[in-house]
Motif scaffolding. Structure first.
Motif, PDB file in Angstrom:
ATOM      1  N   ALA A 212      16.524 -94.817 100.105  1.00  0.00           N
ATOM      2  CA  ALA A 212      16.373 -94.540 101.535  1.00  0.00           C
ATOM      3  C   ALA A 212      17.100 -93.251 101.908  1.00  0.00           C
ATOM      4  O   ALA A 212      16.587 -92.441 102.701  1.00  0.00           O
ATOM      5  N   GLN A 213      18.289 -93.036 101.353  1.00  0.00           N
ATOM      6  CA  GLN A 213      19.011 -91.789 101.621  1.00  0.00           C
ATOM      7  C   GLN A 213      18.200 -90.580 101.161  1.00  0.00           C
ATOM      8  O   GLN A 213      18.139 -89.558 101.845  1.00  0.00           O
TER       9      GLN A 213
ATOM     10  N   LEU B  32      19.605 -92.172 109.643  1.00  0.00           N
ATOM     11  CA  LEU B  32      19.699 -93.308 108.731  1.00  0.00           C
ATOM     12  C   LEU B  32      21.080 -93.932 108.843  1.00  0.00           C
ATOM     13  O   LEU B  32      22.101 -93.264 108.701  1.00  0.00           O
TER      14      LEU B  32
ATOM     15  N   VAL C 248      16.927 -95.533 111.708  1.00  0.00           N
ATOM     16  CA  VAL C 248      16.600 -96.385 110.577  1.00  0.00           C
ATOM     17  C   VAL C 248      17.858 -97.138 110.159  1.00  0.00           C
ATOM     18  O   VAL C 248      18.874 -96.530 109.821  1.00  0.00           O
TER      19      VAL C 248
ATOM     20  N   PRO D  15       9.504 -87.657 108.982  1.00  0.00           N
ATOM     21  CA  PRO D  15      10.673 -87.743 109.857  1.00  0.00           C
ATOM     22  C   PRO D  15      10.266 -87.924 111.316  1.00  0.00           C
ATOM     23  O   PRO D  15       9.267 -87.370 111.782  1.00  0.00           O
TER      24      PRO D  15
ATOM     25  N   TRP E  78      15.184 -86.137 107.632  1.00  0.00           N
ATOM     26  CA  TRP E  78      15.214 -86.697 108.980  1.00  0.00           C
ATOM     27  C   TRP E  78      16.343 -86.050 109.785  1.00  0.00           C
ATOM     28  O   TRP E  78      17.238 -85.411 109.221  1.00  0.00           O
TER      29      TRP E  78
ATOM     30  N   LEU F 117       9.183 -93.823 105.197  1.00  0.00           N
ATOM     31  CA  LEU F 117      10.161 -92.804 105.581  1.00  0.00           C
ATOM     32  C   LEU F 117       9.692 -91.384 105.285  1.00  0.00           C
ATOM     33  O   LEU F 117      10.459 -90.437 105.465  1.00  0.00           O
TER      34      LEU F 117
ATOM     35  N   ARG G  48      14.922 -90.345 100.812  1.00  0.00           N
ATOM     36  CA  ARG G  48      13.732 -90.159 101.655  1.00  0.00           C
ATOM     37  C   ARG G  48      14.089 -89.641 103.045  1.00  0.00           C
ATOM     38  O   ARG G  48      13.288 -88.962 103.681  1.00  0.00           O
ATOM     39  N   CYS G  49      15.289 -89.986 103.527  1.00  0.00           N
ATOM     40  CA  CYS G  49      15.684 -89.588 104.882  1.00  0.00           C
ATOM     41  C   CYS G  49      16.438 -88.256 104.918  1.00  0.00           C
ATOM     42  O   CYS G  49      16.959 -87.867 105.968  1.00  0.00           O
TER      43      CYS G  49
END
Length: 333
Positions: A202-203, A214, A190, A184, A209, A181, A205-206
């Motif tokens: 994950a939140q 996500l 995702v 972007p 984006w 991730l 890292r995104c």
């Protein structure tokens, strides 16, 4: 209007192990009739025993209306639901179900990245099949404690060669989310489901984006919203900037009734005490059952379901946990 949904008895037509600590339930109508329609990402409630209601993602084929399938992990530190399913629910038993409902639907995208942790693979299974049917470009990265604990792993690698990466933690370590991730992409959605540390990572890292890239689903409250609800229980209704202090009013537009919601109590509790029936299940802001339209006022969202765009729109809320930023809310109840 208040949410309505199917509630019916289903029979356990099959119960089989599909990984270490995971059983697959096949549920049918006792009369052999068709079950309600559903779409990838949907889940249902199983009313296992009085006071014991749990949500499980549907992981079968949405095109087959004869059977629902859910996979249940035995939770070592669970609250009784998974133990009931594993130890007491047997083939031939009848159980009450409610739903399905879907707050985790598969939106159109030219490319998908599916990220699963453990039993989080279950809602992603029908999404993967749908993405394949659409001819979309997709990839699955699936982590678990051990290879033997990863349900459906053999089936996925067999049916989708080259698109599935299995990452048992005892062999490869934790999922490399920075590699997955870190860059972007504007053409990729995702979809992530799994334990809370995976979702939180994950939140993070995104964050860079595109907005809404996500998508994830929780079945337990996030640490952030759980803390907010604990604060509310301590009579502090202002955990977010601008939130209304203390009590606020709720007008029920369909009846004309106005109620006062005091600190430390939920809108749902106050509405139910007034004799208004509202569908609810988890009472933690994770299942989506108590979704209610907001006609006026500003909600203080404390759920784990709405996207940032939905929060900003402010036209729906989950009244089991969310409160008010304004002195008054008008709800479609």
């Amino acid at each position: 209007m208040p949410v309505t949904e199917a509630e019916l008895d289903v029979k356990v037509a099959g119960k089989e192990p599909v990984a270490d600590g995971v059983v697959l339930l096949s549920l049918v109508r006792p009369d052999g009739g068709p079950l309600p329609a559903w779409t990838p990402g949907a889940h249902l409630d199983l009313l296992l025993a009085p006071g014991l209601v749990r949500q499980y993602s549907l992981c079968g084929d949405p095109g087959d209306s004869s059977v629902f399938q859910v996979a249940v992990l035995r939770e070592r530190d669970g609250r009784g639901g998974s133990a009931y399913v594993h130890d007491r629910l047997a083939e031939g038993d009848t159980v009450r179900m409610r739903g399905p409902r879907n707050r985790f639907g598969l939106d159109e995208s030219p490319r998908y990245l599916f990220v699963a942790g453990g039993i989080g693979i279950t809602p992603l299974l029908p999404m993967i099949e749908e993405a394949a049917r659409r001819g979309s470009d997709w990839r699955l990265v699936y982590g678990g404690r051990t290879r033997a604990s990863m349900a459906f792993a053999d089936r996925l690698t067999r049916d989708h060669p080259g698109r599935v990466e299995l990452c048992p933690q005892d062999e490869t370590g934790l999922l490399d989310l920075d590699a997955l991730l870190g860059d972007p992409r504007t053409d990729t959605l995702v979809y992530c489901c799994g334990p809370e540390p995976l979702l939180a990572a994950a939140q993070e890292r995104c964050a860079s984006w595109p907005k809404g890239a996500l998508r994830f689903e929780r079945f337990v409250p996030s640490a952030r919203n759980d803390a907010a609800r604990n604060d509310a229980a301590r009579n502090d209704a202002a955990t977010a900037e601008g939130a209304a202090e203390g009590a606020f009013e709720v007008e029920l537009a369909l009846t004309g009734t106005t109620l006062t919601v005091p600190p430390g109590r939920s809108i749902l509790e106050v509405v139910e005490e007034a004799g208004v029936a509202v569908l609810s299940s988890c009472r933690e802001g994770t299942c989506g059952t108590c979704e209610t339209a907001v006609l006026a006022g500003v909600p203080d969202h404390r759920d784990d379901l709405l996207t940032e765009e939905e929060r900003e729109a402010g036209d729906i809320m989950f009244i089991c946990v969310s409160r008010a930023r304004s002195e008054r809310l008008v709800l479609e109840l």
